[in-house]
Design an enzyme around this catalytic site. Structure first.
Site, PDB file in Angstrom:
ATOM      1  N   SER A  29       0.834  -1.215   0.000  1.00 58.17           N
ATOM      2  CA  SER A  29       0.000   0.000   0.000  1.00 58.17           C
ATOM      3  C   SER A  29       0.865   1.260   0.000  1.00 58.17           C
ATOM      4  O   SER A  29       0.604   2.219  -0.736  1.00 58.17           O
ATOM      5  CB  SER A  29      -0.894   0.033   1.242  1.00 58.17           C
ATOM      6  N   ARG A  33       1.536   4.255  -3.003  1.00 53.63           N
ATOM      7  CA  ARG A  33       1.346   5.683  -2.693  1.00 53.63           C
ATOM      8  C   ARG A  33       2.636   6.470  -2.905  1.00 53.63           C
ATOM      9  O   ARG A  33       2.599   7.624  -3.330  1.00 53.63           O
ATOM     10  CB  ARG A  33       0.829   5.830  -1.258  1.00 53.63           C
ATOM     11  N   ARG A 125     -13.941  -6.937 -10.180  1.00 58.21           N
ATOM     12  CA  ARG A 125     -14.054  -6.238  -8.891  1.00 58.21           C
ATOM     13  C   ARG A 125     -14.809  -4.913  -9.055  1.00 58.21           C
ATOM     14  O   ARG A 125     -14.803  -4.311 -10.118  1.00 58.21           O
ATOM     15  CB  ARG A 125     -12.653  -6.039  -8.300  1.00 58.21           C
ATOM     16  N   ASP A 316      -6.864  -7.741   4.987  1.00 58.95           N
ATOM     17  CA  ASP A 316      -6.056  -8.616   4.125  1.00 58.95           C
ATOM     18  C   ASP A 316      -5.425  -9.772   4.902  1.00 58.95           C
ATOM     19  O   ASP A 316      -4.807 -10.659   4.311  1.00 58.95           O
ATOM     20  CB  ASP A 316      -4.950  -7.815   3.430  1.00 58.95           C
ATOM     21  N   LYS A 343     -12.401  -9.302  -2.975  1.00 55.59           N
ATOM     22  CA  LYS A 343     -10.938  -9.179  -3.082  1.00 55.59           C
ATOM     23  C   LYS A 343     -10.471  -9.960  -4.321  1.00 55.59           C
ATOM     24  O   LYS A 343     -11.278 -10.295  -5.177  1.00 55.59           O
ATOM     25  CB  LYS A 343     -10.267  -9.669  -1.798  1.00 55.59           C
ATOM     26  N   ARG A 347     -12.738 -14.326  -0.813  1.00 54.69           N
ATOM     27  CA  ARG A 347     -11.881 -14.953   0.211  1.00 54.69           C
ATOM     28  C   ARG A 347     -12.661 -15.653   1.312  1.00 54.69           C
ATOM     29  O   ARG A 347     -12.076 -16.438   2.062  1.00 54.69           O
ATOM     30  CB  ARG A 347     -10.894 -13.927   0.788  1.00 54.69           C
ATOM     31  N   ARG A 390      -2.765 -14.249  -1.498  1.00 54.86           N
ATOM     32  CA  ARG A 390      -2.867 -14.437  -0.045  1.00 54.86           C
ATOM     33  C   ARG A 390      -3.341 -15.854   0.311  1.00 54.86           C
ATOM     34  O   ARG A 390      -3.033 -16.360   1.395  1.00 54.86           O
ATOM     35  CB  ARG A 390      -3.776 -13.379   0.566  1.00 54.86           C
TER      36      ARG A 390
END
Ligand code: S3P
Length: 430
Positions: A29, A33, A125, A316, A343, A347, A390
């Site tokens: 993240s 940024r 999504r 997450d 996601k 999930r 993940r």
């Protein structure tokens, strides 16, 4: 699907304790940024320890298409922000929701045309959660029935952003903040439920006039200063080694230079409530983010009713938490997690299927899971990753404490967020 997977094409994660110190992948993240917000500074910044996974490749491409120049191609690079943002044309955001959603904000603020697309997973999504609030602020954006490809058109300019979030999402909030910043208007946003505040912290670090309290954010028109940014370790990447160590007897892992931002530490809090032996050392601030080392030692865990308020700070990390719950005494109840359904995979479904493949009792709910721990896992466990990084990494943690390991199809998808995951995991199990 047990029995259907060909062992030849699957990766086998093996059982056995985890030992040693590691630096996990840089925070994804914050890396997104650093590039995107860095490109808005009009100056030159050194960015160090950036995540180099495929998601960040998408953001690097996007930032270059906006007119920035990047010197270097590894984790450390120099970013030269453009004098004026350029219309980027077609941008392929690959698998990365953060790239697409934050870019929508920047382009809406700059009133620049573009077409943003992504892979099959990203194209499923929801994008209206970002498009609709930006449209309310004056942007011209089209989605295809709520999905990518997203088309941005030139428009007359944004007006001040004053909105209540309908989805308490850091990506939606960040898109609105970046839109206002680029447009030079004010933003007043309410309805945040302590979603990750990396955008706010980075804007403040770069000199923006911004305040926030976990519910409401206010941004005044602010020029940004170009200041160097160093990215800490990703708590979402560390989750698997921490949980693997907790559930596997004889383990002790030290994760160094980890981001300890309180909007990201829900997993550590949840694990402590389950009886985890976790120690934090060397807490300090680096470029506006709290950072420290976390030591996890094998622990006898018990199930909990997870505090629903923790979910936004560990969204997450639920695949990792579910693995901890699978080895805990009693049942863990996870709720307020409906966002998991949208996601990289659904999930709730893919975590439940992973645990069931191992012989663990799971109940699915529209917004969560109940997981009942057991000491008796199947001998042969086959997990479908569904291309979700993940899930692949959670399967590695499950394997550590399993009797005979876990086979995972397409386990290489872990590299989307953690390029050295397989190597790092092998080092911990050496
Ligand atoms: C992210 C925010 C979260 C998270 C995602 C990254 C970000 O999504 O799940 O992996 O970098 O802002 P939401 O903001 O949609 O909850």
């Amino acid at each position: 699907m047990p029995g259907k997977m060909s062992s030849a094409s699957a990766t086998r994660f093996r059982p056995g304790p985890l030992h040693g110190a590691l630096r996990v992948a840089p925070d994804k993240s914050i890396s997104h940024r650093a590039l995107l917000i860095g490109a808005l500074t009009r100056g030159r910044l050194s960015l160090t320890n950036l995540n180099t996974g495929a998601d960040l490749q998408a953001t690097r491409n996007a930032v270059t298409a906006l007119g920035a120049r990047i010197d270097g191609d590894g984790p450390d690079l120099t970013l030269h922000a453009p004098e004026r943002l350029a219309a980027p044309g077609d941008v392929d955001c690959l698998n990365s929701g953060t790239t697409m959603r934050l870019l929508m904000g920047i382009l809406a603020g700059a009133a620049l045309p573009a077409r943003l697309s992504g892979d099959d997973s990203l194209s499923r999504r929801p994008m209206e959660r970002v498009a609709a609030p930006l449209r309310e602020a004056g942007a011209a954006i089209d989605t295809v029935e709520g999905h990518a490809p997203v088309t941005l058109r030139a428009h007359a300019g944004l007006h001040a952003v004053s909105q209540r979030l309908r989805v308490p999402s850091a990506q939606v909030k960040s898109a609105l903040l970046l839109a206002a910043l680029v447009a030079g208007t004010t933003a007043q946003i309410s309805g945040d439920e302590r979603s990750r505040d990396h955008t706010e912290r980075m804007l403040r670090y770069l000199g923006a006039r911004i305040t926030w309290d976990g519910e409401r954010i206010e941004l005044a028109p602010s020029p940004l200063q170009a200041r160097d940014i160093e990215v800490p370790g990703d708590p979402s990447a560390a989750a698997f080694a921490i949980v693997g160590a907790l559930v596997t007897p004889g383990s002790e892992v030290r994760v160094e230079r980890l981001c300890l931002n309180p909007t990201r530490d829900g997993l550590l809090r949840a694990l402590r409530a389950m009886g985890a032996n976790l120690t934090i050392q060397g807490e300090r601030e680096v470029c506006g983010e709290p950072v420290g080392d976390v030591i996890a030692r094998a622990s006898a865990l018990h199930g909990v009713d997870l505090d629903p308020a923790l979910l936004p700070t560990m969204i997450d990390e639920v695949p990792a938490l579910a693995v901890a719950a699978a080895f805990a005494r009693g049942t863990t109840h996870i709720r307020n997690a409906a966002e998991l359904r949208v996601k990289e995979s659904d999930r709730i479904e893919t975590v439940a299927a992973m645990l069931e493949a191992a012989g663990i009792a799971v109940t699915r709910h529209p917004d969560g899971l109940d997981v009942t721990g057991t000491a008796h896992l199947h001998e042969r466990i086959e997990v479908a990753s569904h291309g979700d990084h993940r899930i692949a990494m959670a399967a590695a943690a499950l394997a550590a404490a399993s009797p005979a390991g876990v086979y995972v199809d397409d386990a290489q998808c872990a590299r989307v967020s953690y390029p050295r995951f397989h190597e790092a995991w092998a080092e911990l199990q050496r």
